[in-house]
Design a protein around this motif. Structure first.
Motif, PDB file in Angstrom:
ATOM      1  N   UNK A  47      -9.549   4.048  -1.170  1.00 48.58           N
ATOM      2  CA  UNK A  47      -9.201   3.204  -0.022  1.00 48.58           C
ATOM      3  C   UNK A  47      -9.920   1.855  -0.062  1.00 48.58           C
ATOM      4  N   UNK A  48     -11.209   1.878  -0.365  1.00 43.97           N
ATOM      5  CA  UNK A  48     -11.965   0.625  -0.466  1.00 43.97           C
ATOM      6  C   UNK A  48     -11.377  -0.253  -1.570  1.00 43.97           C
ATOM      7  N   UNK A  49     -11.076   0.340  -2.700  1.00 38.84           N
ATOM      8  CA  UNK A  49     -10.504  -0.414  -3.825  1.00 38.84           C
ATOM      9  C   UNK A  49      -9.106  -0.934  -3.499  1.00 38.84           C
ATOM     10  N   UNK A  50      -8.355  -0.222  -2.675  1.00 37.45           N
ATOM     11  CA  UNK A  50      -7.005  -0.632  -2.317  1.00 37.45           C
ATOM     12  C   UNK A  50      -7.000  -1.934  -1.521  1.00 37.45           C
ATOM     13  N   UNK A  51      -7.963  -2.097  -0.639  1.00 40.86           N
ATOM     14  CA  UNK A  51      -8.051  -3.340   0.126  1.00 40.86           C
ATOM     15  C   UNK A  51      -8.293  -4.515  -0.822  1.00 40.86           C
ATOM     16  N   UNK A  52      -9.232  -4.354  -1.738  1.00 39.12           N
ATOM     17  CA  UNK A  52      -9.472  -5.382  -2.754  1.00 39.12           C
ATOM     18  C   UNK A  52      -8.207  -5.632  -3.573  1.00 39.12           C
ATOM     19  N   UNK A  53      -7.551  -4.564  -3.960  1.00 38.49           N
ATOM     20  CA  UNK A  53      -6.378  -4.645  -4.812  1.00 38.49           C
ATOM     21  C   UNK A  53      -5.246  -5.440  -4.159  1.00 38.49           C
ATOM     22  N   UNK A  54      -5.043  -5.266  -2.863  1.00 34.68           N
ATOM     23  CA  UNK A  54      -3.973  -6.006  -2.191  1.00 34.68           C
ATOM     24  C   UNK A  54      -4.204  -7.510  -2.307  1.00 34.68           C
ATOM     25  N   UNK A  70       4.693 -11.797   5.102  1.00 32.54           N
ATOM     26  CA  UNK A  70       3.391 -11.240   4.723  1.00 32.54           C
ATOM     27  C   UNK A  70       3.100  -9.906   5.415  1.00 32.54           C
ATOM     28  N   UNK A  71       3.405  -9.785   6.702  1.00 29.69           N
ATOM     29  CA  UNK A  71       3.126  -8.526   7.416  1.00 29.69           C
ATOM     30  C   UNK A  71       3.948  -7.378   6.834  1.00 29.69           C
ATOM     31  N   UNK A  72       5.210  -7.646   6.521  1.00 30.42           N
ATOM     32  CA  UNK A  72       6.072  -6.629   5.924  1.00 30.42           C
ATOM     33  C   UNK A  72       5.573  -6.263   4.525  1.00 30.42           C
ATOM     34  N   UNK A  73       5.190  -7.275   3.780  1.00 29.17           N
ATOM     35  CA  UNK A  73       4.654  -7.080   2.432  1.00 29.17           C
ATOM     36  C   UNK A  73       3.392  -6.214   2.477  1.00 29.17           C
ATOM     37  N   UNK A  74       2.478  -6.549   3.381  1.00 31.76           N
ATOM     38  CA  UNK A  74       1.229  -5.791   3.497  1.00 31.76           C
ATOM     39  C   UNK A  74       1.499  -4.347   3.929  1.00 31.76           C
ATOM     40  N   UNK A  75       2.409  -4.174   4.882  1.00 33.26           N
ATOM     41  CA  UNK A  75       2.732  -2.819   5.337  1.00 33.26           C
ATOM     42  C   UNK A  75       3.290  -1.976   4.191  1.00 33.26           C
ATOM     43  N   UNK A  76       4.201  -2.562   3.409  1.00 33.00           N
ATOM     44  CA  UNK A  76       4.743  -1.842   2.253  1.00 33.00           C
ATOM     45  C   UNK A  76       3.663  -1.550   1.218  1.00 33.00           C
ATOM     46  N   UNK A  77       2.799  -2.545   0.969  1.00 32.18           N
ATOM     47  CA  UNK A  77       1.731  -2.367  -0.013  1.00 32.18           C
ATOM     48  C   UNK A  77       0.852  -1.172   0.359  1.00 32.18           C
ATOM     49  N   UNK A  79       1.532   1.301   2.514  1.00 27.01           N
ATOM     50  CA  UNK A  79       2.305   2.543   2.529  1.00 27.01           C
ATOM     51  C   UNK A  79       2.437   3.099   1.115  1.00 27.01           C
ATOM     52  N   UNK A  80       2.829   2.250   0.178  1.00 29.57           N
ATOM     53  CA  UNK A  80       2.965   2.701  -1.210  1.00 29.57           C
ATOM     54  C   UNK A  80       1.612   3.065  -1.817  1.00 29.57           C
ATOM     55  N   UNK A  81       0.562   2.364  -1.405  1.00 27.51           N
ATOM     56  CA  UNK A  81      -0.784   2.710  -1.874  1.00 27.51           C
ATOM     57  C   UNK A  81      -1.217   4.062  -1.335  1.00 27.51           C
ATOM     58  N   UNK A  82      -0.769   4.400  -0.121  1.00 24.17           N
ATOM     59  CA  UNK A  82      -1.086   5.725   0.434  1.00 24.17           C
ATOM     60  C   UNK A  82      -0.401   6.822  -0.382  1.00 24.17           C
ATOM     61  N   UNK A  83       0.827   6.573  -0.780  1.00 25.10           N
ATOM     62  CA  UNK A  83       1.528   7.534  -1.645  1.00 25.10           C
ATOM     63  C   UNK A  83       0.792   7.644  -2.980  1.00 25.10           C
ATOM     64  N   UNK A  84       0.392   6.494  -3.534  1.00 21.83           N
ATOM     65  CA  UNK A  84      -0.356   6.498  -4.798  1.00 21.83           C
ATOM     66  C   UNK A  84      -1.699   7.206  -4.636  1.00 21.83           C
ATOM     67  N   UNK A  85      -2.321   7.063  -3.465  1.00 19.74           N
ATOM     68  CA  UNK A  85      -3.580   7.763  -3.194  1.00 19.74           C
ATOM     69  C   UNK A  85      -3.368   9.268  -3.259  1.00 19.74           C
ATOM     70  N   UNK A  86      -2.259   9.739  -2.688  1.00 14.42           N
ATOM     71  CA  UNK A  86      -1.935  11.163  -2.776  1.00 14.42           C
ATOM     72  C   UNK A  86      -1.734  11.604  -4.215  1.00 14.42           C
ATOM     73  N   UNK A 134       6.304   0.559  -8.139  1.00 11.28           N
ATOM     74  CA  UNK A 134       6.694   0.376  -6.739  1.00 11.28           C
ATOM     75  C   UNK A 134       6.359  -1.016  -6.198  1.00 11.28           C
ATOM     76  N   UNK A 135       5.252  -1.603  -6.623  1.00  9.71           N
ATOM     77  CA  UNK A 135       4.919  -2.947  -6.139  1.00  9.71           C
ATOM     78  C   UNK A 135       5.952  -3.962  -6.612  1.00  9.71           C
ATOM     79  N   UNK A 136       6.350  -3.877  -7.882  1.00  7.52           N
ATOM     80  CA  UNK A 136       7.350  -4.812  -8.391  1.00  7.52           C
ATOM     81  C   UNK A 136       8.718  -4.568  -7.745  1.00  7.52           C
ATOM     82  N   UNK A 137       9.020  -3.324  -7.455  1.00  5.61           N
ATOM     83  CA  UNK A 137      10.334  -2.992  -6.890  1.00  5.61           C
ATOM     84  C   UNK A 137      10.425  -3.322  -5.400  1.00  5.61           C
ATOM     85  N   UNK A 138       9.387  -3.023  -4.609  1.00  9.24           N
ATOM     86  CA  UNK A 138       9.503  -3.135  -3.165  1.00  9.24           C
ATOM     87  C   UNK A 138       8.568  -4.148  -2.503  1.00  9.24           C
ATOM     88  N   UNK A 139       7.354  -4.304  -2.989  1.00 11.21           N
ATOM     89  CA  UNK A 139       6.396  -5.181  -2.300  1.00 11.21           C
ATOM     90  C   UNK A 139       6.584  -6.636  -2.705  1.00 11.21           C
TER      91      UNK A 139
END
Length: 166
Positions: A47-54, A70-77, A79-86, A134-139
């Motif tokens: 999670x900490x690394x994900x914030x940096x990564x965005x 930007x808000x939509x982009x961040x929300x998708x980022x 959300x997809x990062x949460x899936x990647x975290x799983x 997923x980032x290239x496809x949706x974010x």
């Protein structure tokens, strides 16, 4: 070749820095305050690394891509990062709680090697592959959506050609 794969190389650099952040936080927590909760330590590190990564991916890896507010982009980022975290945590969960590769069923060294291989190596590979796709496809779906800034202060789309080179 560098130009063709620049985005992927930058994504790899950001991913490498995120990996260092993940490992530092994960093992810092795992060997101090979360000794009994290794999966929680891993999730916190990711999670900490994900914030940096965005921030790093938006402003450097995919700086010319966009296509979303930007808000939509961040929300998708996130959300997809949460899936990647799983996906990142899943191999360690299976290792620990399905295969019972934890103490007292195995020795401490075996447990730590299993945690590293499952959570760090396999989990990171799964999460990274999913993020890249997923980032290239949706974010950041549209290439050349944000113009590159030139050193002189002007702007040029990364698709524009230098007339003097023609």
């Amino acid at each position: 070749m560098l130009g063709k794969h620049r985005e992927m190389l930058r994504f790899a650099v950001v991913g490498s820095a995120s990996f260092v952040i993940t490992m530092t936080v994960t093992y810092g927590l795992k060997f101090t305050v979360l000794t009994e909760k290794p999966v929680t330590a891993l999730v916190t590190g990711v999670l900490v690394a994900t914030v940096f990564s965005y921030v790093a991916n938006r402003e450097w890896s995919f700086r010319t891509r966009g296509g979303r507010e930007r808000a939509h982009e961040a929300a998708l980022f996130f959300l997809l990062s949460a899936i990647a975290l799983g996906l990142n945590a899943l191999p360690q969960v299976v290792s620990r709680y399905v295969f019972k590769l934890e103490q007292p069923h195995v020795g401490l060294l075996t447990q730590e090697i299993a945690d590293f291989v499952s959570g760090v190596i396999i989990g990171t590979l799964l999460g990274t592959a999913f993020r890249w796709w997923s980032f290239k496809k949706w974010v950041f779906p549209d290439a050349d959506a944000r113009p590159r800034l030139l050193r002189g202060g002007g702007q040029r789309s990364s698709g524009d050609r230098d007339e003097s080179a023609a």
